[in-house]
Design an enzyme around this catalytic site. Structure first.
Site, short mmCIF file in Angstrom:
data_model
loop_
_atom_site.label_atom_id
_atom_site.label_comp_id
_atom_site.label_asym_id
_atom_site.label_seq_id
_atom_site.Cartn_x
_atom_site.Cartn_y
_atom_site.Cartn_z
N GLN A 1 0.67 -1.24 -0.14
CA GLN A 1 0.23 0.04 -0.03
C GLN A 1 0.96 1.20 0.13
OE1 GLN A 1 -3.45 0.97 -0.87
NE2 GLN A 1 -3.36 -1.13 0.02
N CYS B 1 -10.28 -7.59 0.30
CA CYS B 1 -9.98 -9.01 0.30
C CYS B 1 -10.84 -9.82 1.29
CB CYS B 1 -8.47 -8.98 0.66
SG CYS B 1 -7.39 -8.04 -0.53
N HIS C 1 -0.52 -3.85 -8.92
CA HIS C 1 -1.83 -3.09 -8.94
C HIS C 1 -2.25 -2.08 -7.85
CE1 HIS C 1 -3.65 -6.36 -6.33
NE2 HIS C 1 -4.48 -5.37 -6.06
N SER D 1 3.37 -4.83 -4.62
CA SER D 1 2.15 -5.22 -5.62
C SER D 1 2.07 -4.46 -6.35
CB SER D 1 0.75 -5.44 -4.71
OG SER D 1 -0.12 -5.47 -5.57
#
Length: 377
Positions: free
Chosen positions: A181, A326, A201, A199
């Site tokens: 994040q 999630c 995305h 990550s």
């Protein structure tokens, strides 16, 4: 299409990443692990992408292992390190995590209890920031690994990683940070950590790919949690998806040049949005103050309004979310908000919003108008 303000879950794909990926889906498709010409070209493209990502986080490209995403990277960092310790005969059995970690961290750690590991959760304060004074008491010479995220994925709170690293190093523990994040939103120096999960995305790259940073200086390399052909330095087997790796690299290259501008843009839009809400006399509470959250991130509580109802009514005009994407579908309060001291009722009144690189001032004004209508009703 609704205005997309759910950037904590997935940021929009950068046009530069899309353009870089396109040839590798068809015209230049090839297995990067094959010895023929197409394979060698694909392999070079993957390594170029790895180099771009390494440049972005200040690492050597050989310290990066491509994965399917941050969830897999978290599993390898935590479970793989624990298994490596068992294999090496290292006696440390303590793993300390913060109470607001992503489920992939908490679940990976919890699953190790059956192997004899002690899992300890460090509490956070009312702003969602790990309490380092308590953390210092929880780590000991039995602690193998300390895992604290860079930025919380639900409320955007920035964690005091320099203090965490100091505490862990003092007793000789390894340090893992889930940086998914924070990548592209905060400055990041991989040299501070043993392991870091990334990550694509979350930073304007494609979904389906991430990476694990494994420091060349660490004394304990994680064992693989999957088994296969031994790709990615033997840590993560399986064919690396060339288009996704290329997209990840392209997104990292863009973020490296736009990092400061992106932060200023996101900060300005979130401030404008809040100003518009106040001008409309909308009652809300910021769960995390501006100084303690990542630019553009908002965790807002609309008292006496159910978050899921707000999201449903806003769905055709603005895309926002509550809790962690999630764990969507589970009608349970956010473990992050509860750990911050909110009641179940207060947690159910909270929505999360993120203003990304591709949002505009008009988006912020319109979103405030939409939420004003819904909440006032």
């Amino acid at each position: 299409m609704p205005i997309y303000l759910d950037g904590h879950s997935t940021t929009p794909l950068a046009p530069e990443a899309m353009e870089a990926m396109l040839p590798w889906w068809h015209a230049q498709a090839g297995n990067p692990h094959s010895p023929h010409l197409r394979g060698m070209l694909a392999s070079q493209a993957v390594e170029n992408a790895r180099a771009e990502l390494a440049s972005f986080i200040g690492s050597d490209q050989q310290e990066l292992v491509f994965t399917s995403g941050a969830t897999e990277a978290n599993n390898i960092a935590i479970r793989g390190t624990a298994f490596a310790a068992l294999e090496r005969g290292i006696k440390r059995r303590g793993i300390v995590v913060s109470a607001i970690e992503h489920k992939s961290v908490l679940s990976s750690a919890s699953a190790l209890r059956s192997a004899g590991f002690r899992i300890i959760e460090a509490p956070v304060d009312e702003s969602g920031i790990v309490d380092t004074s308590v953390l210092e008491q929880l780590v000991s010479h039995d602690t193998l690994l300390v895992s604290v995220m860079a930025v919380n994925n639900e409320v955007g709170s920035i964690q005091p990683l320099s203090d965490v690293v100091h505490i862990a190093r003092t007793i000789g523990a390894l340090v893992h940070v889930d940086a998914a994040q924070g990548l592209g939103k905060l400055s990041f120096d991989s040299a501070d950590f043993d392991f870091a999960s990334l990550s694509a995305h979350k930073m304007y790259g494609p979904m389906g790919i991430g990476a694990l940073f494994v420091s060349s200086a660490t004394h304990l390399r994680p064992l693989p949690v999957l088994f296969g052909g031994g790709q990615e330095a033997g840590i993560r087997p399986g064919t690396v998806p060339t288009p996704l790796a290329v997209g990840f690299g392209a997104a990292a290259k863009v973020s490296r040049t736009r990092f400061i501008a992106d932060a200023a843009h996101s900060r300005a839009l979130s401030a404008l949005f809040l100003e518009e809400l106040r001008s409309r006399q909308v009652r809300f509470i910021e769960n995390v103050p501006e100084a303690k959250r990542v630019p553009g991130s908002l965790s807002l509580r609309f008292t006496e309004n159910d978050a899921m109802s707000i999201i449903a009514k806003a769905g055709d005009r603005i895309a926002i979310s509550e809790g962690s994407a999630c764990t969507s579908g589970q009608i349970t309060p956010s473990h992050v908000l509860l750990s911050m001291g909110l009641t179940q009722q207060q947690a159910s009144e909270t929505v999360r919003i993120y203003f990304s690189r591709y949002n505009s001032a008009a988006d912020a004004v319109e979103a405030a108008g939409v939420l004003s209508e819904i909440v006032s009703r």
